[in-house]
Design a protein around this motif. Sequence first.
Motif, PDB file in Angstrom:
ATOM      1  N   ILE A 177       0.844  -1.190   0.000  1.00  0.00           N
ATOM      2  CA  ILE A 177       0.000   0.000   0.000  1.00  0.00           C
ATOM      3  C   ILE A 177       0.886   1.249   0.000  1.00  0.00           C
ATOM      4  O   ILE A 177       1.838   1.344   0.781  1.00  0.00           O
ATOM      5  N   SER A 178       0.578   2.181  -0.876  1.00  0.00           N
ATOM      6  CA  SER A 178       1.251   3.484  -0.870  1.00  0.00           C
ATOM      7  C   SER A 178       0.458   4.430   0.022  1.00  0.00           C
ATOM      8  O   SER A 178      -0.774   4.488  -0.059  1.00  0.00           O
ATOM      9  N   ARG A 179       1.166   5.188   0.869  1.00  0.00           N
ATOM     10  CA  ARG A 179       0.498   6.041   1.854  1.00  0.00           C
ATOM     11  C   ARG A 179       0.987   7.480   1.760  1.00  0.00           C
ATOM     12  O   ARG A 179       2.121   7.751   1.363  1.00  0.00           O
ATOM     13  N   GLU A 180       0.094   8.386   2.141  1.00  0.00           N
ATOM     14  CA  GLU A 180       0.472   9.781   2.295  1.00  0.00           C
ATOM     15  C   GLU A 180       1.401   9.902   3.511  1.00  0.00           C
ATOM     16  O   GLU A 180       1.470   8.980   4.336  1.00  0.00           O
ATOM     17  N   PRO A 181       2.118  11.011   3.638  1.00  0.00           N
ATOM     18  CA  PRO A 181       3.007  11.171   4.802  1.00  0.00           C
ATOM     19  C   PRO A 181       2.305  10.976   6.146  1.00  0.00           C
ATOM     20  O   PRO A 181       2.929  10.531   7.111  1.00  0.00           O
ATOM     21  N   ASN A 182       1.009  11.279   6.208  1.00  0.00           N
ATOM     22  CA  ASN A 182       0.278  11.108   7.474  1.00  0.00           C
ATOM     23  C   ASN A 182      -0.280   9.693   7.652  1.00  0.00           C
ATOM     24  O   ASN A 182      -0.951   9.422   8.643  1.00  0.00           O
ATOM     25  N   GLY A 183      -0.014   8.811   6.699  1.00  0.00           N
ATOM     26  CA  GLY A 183      -0.451   7.419   6.822  1.00  0.00           C
ATOM     27  C   GLY A 183      -1.688   7.069   6.025  1.00  0.00           C
ATOM     28  O   GLY A 183      -1.985   5.890   5.838  1.00  0.00           O
ATOM     29  N   LEU A 184      -2.437   8.066   5.560  1.00  0.00           N
ATOM     30  CA  LEU A 184      -3.655   7.784   4.787  1.00  0.00           C
ATOM     31  C   LEU A 184      -3.312   6.978   3.538  1.00  0.00           C
ATOM     32  O   LEU A 184      -2.409   7.351   2.778  1.00  0.00           O
ATOM     33  N   ILE A 204      -7.486   6.706  10.495  1.00  0.00           N
ATOM     34  CA  ILE A 204      -7.789   5.334  10.063  1.00  0.00           C
ATOM     35  C   ILE A 204      -6.557   4.450  10.186  1.00  0.00           C
ATOM     36  O   ILE A 204      -6.605   3.352  10.764  1.00  0.00           O
ATOM     37  N   TYR A 205      -5.436   4.922   9.632  1.00  0.00           N
ATOM     38  CA  TYR A 205      -4.215   4.110   9.700  1.00  0.00           C
ATOM     39  C   TYR A 205      -3.675   4.053  11.124  1.00  0.00           C
ATOM     40  O   TYR A 205      -3.159   3.016  11.561  1.00  0.00           O
ATOM     41  N   LYS A 206      -3.812   5.150  11.869  1.00  0.00           N
ATOM     42  CA  LYS A 206      -3.365   5.166  13.264  1.00  0.00           C
ATOM     43  C   LYS A 206      -4.063   4.063  14.053  1.00  0.00           C
ATOM     44  O   LYS A 206      -3.436   3.324  14.818  1.00  0.00           O
ATOM     45  N   ILE A 207      -5.377   3.918  13.838  1.00  0.00           N
ATOM     46  CA  ILE A 207      -6.115   2.921  14.601  1.00  0.00           C
ATOM     47  C   ILE A 207      -5.799   1.505  14.115  1.00  0.00           C
ATOM     48  O   ILE A 207      -5.811   0.546  14.890  1.00  0.00           O
ATOM     49  N   LEU A 208      -5.484   1.358  12.834  1.00  0.00           N
ATOM     50  CA  LEU A 208      -5.048   0.042  12.343  1.00  0.00           C
ATOM     51  C   LEU A 208      -3.718  -0.358  12.985  1.00  0.00           C
ATOM     52  O   LEU A 208      -3.503  -1.531  13.316  1.00  0.00           O
ATOM     53  N   GLN A 209      -2.828   0.612  13.153  1.00  0.00           N
ATOM     54  CA  GLN A 209      -1.559   0.311  13.817  1.00  0.00           C
ATOM     55  C   GLN A 209      -1.783  -0.101  15.267  1.00  0.00           C
ATOM     56  O   GLN A 209      -1.096  -0.988  15.792  1.00  0.00           O
ATOM     57  N   ALA A 260      -1.825 -16.391   8.784  1.00  0.00           N
ATOM     58  CA  ALA A 260      -1.564 -14.966   8.584  1.00  0.00           C
ATOM     59  C   ALA A 260      -2.896 -14.218   8.668  1.00  0.00           C
ATOM     60  O   ALA A 260      -3.838 -14.554   7.952  1.00  0.00           O
ATOM     61  N   TYR A 261      -2.955 -13.226   9.551  1.00  0.00           N
ATOM     62  CA  TYR A 261      -4.193 -12.479   9.754  1.00  0.00           C
ATOM     63  C   TYR A 261      -4.020 -11.037   9.287  1.00  0.00           C
ATOM     64  O   TYR A 261      -2.922 -10.479   9.280  1.00  0.00           O
ATOM     65  N   ARG A 262      -5.151 -10.439   8.937  1.00  0.00           N
ATOM     66  CA  ARG A 262      -5.147  -9.057   8.453  1.00  0.00           C
ATOM     67  C   ARG A 262      -6.391  -8.362   8.996  1.00  0.00           C
ATOM     68  O   ARG A 262      -7.450  -8.959   9.123  1.00  0.00           O
ATOM     69  N   GLY A 263      -6.238  -7.095   9.339  1.00  0.00           N
ATOM     70  CA  GLY A 263      -7.370  -6.285   9.769  1.00  0.00           C
ATOM     71  C   GLY A 263      -7.855  -5.431   8.613  1.00  0.00           C
ATOM     72  O   GLY A 263      -7.051  -4.803   7.909  1.00  0.00           O
ATOM     73  N   ASN A 277      -6.309  -1.598   5.158  1.00  0.00           N
ATOM     74  CA  ASN A 277      -6.070  -2.869   5.837  1.00  0.00           C
ATOM     75  C   ASN A 277      -4.634  -2.920   6.298  1.00  0.00           C
ATOM     76  O   ASN A 277      -3.790  -2.118   5.884  1.00  0.00           O
ATOM     77  N   ILE A 278      -4.362  -3.878   7.194  1.00  0.00           N
ATOM     78  CA  ILE A 278      -3.004  -4.012   7.739  1.00  0.00           C
ATOM     79  C   ILE A 278      -2.745  -5.468   8.098  1.00  0.00           C
ATOM     80  O   ILE A 278      -3.652  -6.176   8.581  1.00  0.00           O
TER      81      ILE A 278
END
Length: 281
Positions: A177-184, A204-209, A260-263, A277-278
């Motif tokens: 996944i390619s992300r913006e500097p803020n993780g989006l 969104i990405y913060k909570i996935l982490q 292997a699990y993914r959220g 997803n992560i």
Amino acid sequence: MLIFNKKADLTTFLSDYKNKRSTIGFVPTMGALHKGHLSLLEKSVSENDITVISIFVNPTQFNNPEDLEKYPRTLEADAEKVKTVSDKILIFAPSVDEMYEGNIVSGHFSFDGLENQMEGAHRPGHFDGVGTIVKKLFEIVTPDNAYFGEKDFQQLQIVKKMVEKEAMPINIIGCPISREPNGLAMSSRNQRLSDEDKEKAAFIYKILQEAKQLFGNNSIEDVKKHIYDAFEARPEFKMDYFEITAEDDLIPANIKENKAYRGFIAVFLSNVRLIDNISLN
């Protein structure tokens, strides 16, 4: 750089490469290109003799007519972005009539249950539309390698399953996944967000982490509760779903096994639906 609008013109041009046994890389997109798409092109260019990118907003994978109408269409700007990667990439930008020949309907596909989870459950008919257009494009381009981003991880698994079931001689390559500097997560839909919303969407990405950190020592139920509680405290978001699944079958998990699990998450922000997803392991 050449732009093709007709199937026959593209297949005729590619026949010379086929005859020379050159490798063809393929990146299917709906346009409104961003750095994530360009990273797929860069990988394809580095691994193949010729690369094709399709730019086509596929009507049969939209179950919301308003979403289809609002989807950005920016072919001229997209072509300029493609040039920054290589001037030898072929663009295939057909019309809806060229692809569907006046019969804009999906075929019916079985992906061994992958299509019934998450996006499939929340967007009825979506993956029939995806399967229909990807199969059509594969038959036109006949690539050796096709590149898909992992942001649409469920779609990636479904395309792999289709290629397996249809016995297509194509390597399906998933890319990070390619992300913006803020993780989006980069997405064409992000164009519909204001700058303020883009900053909010970093949550969104913060909570996935956080889910990844919690997953090791907490139950799946507790991790999911944490995620839902976090979004309930942020009323600017409307949660569609958060699921934890094994990567192979995508069935929502209740207990951890040696897999292997993914959220996976889908939320609305300012009426724009965002997914991410992560990997949790």
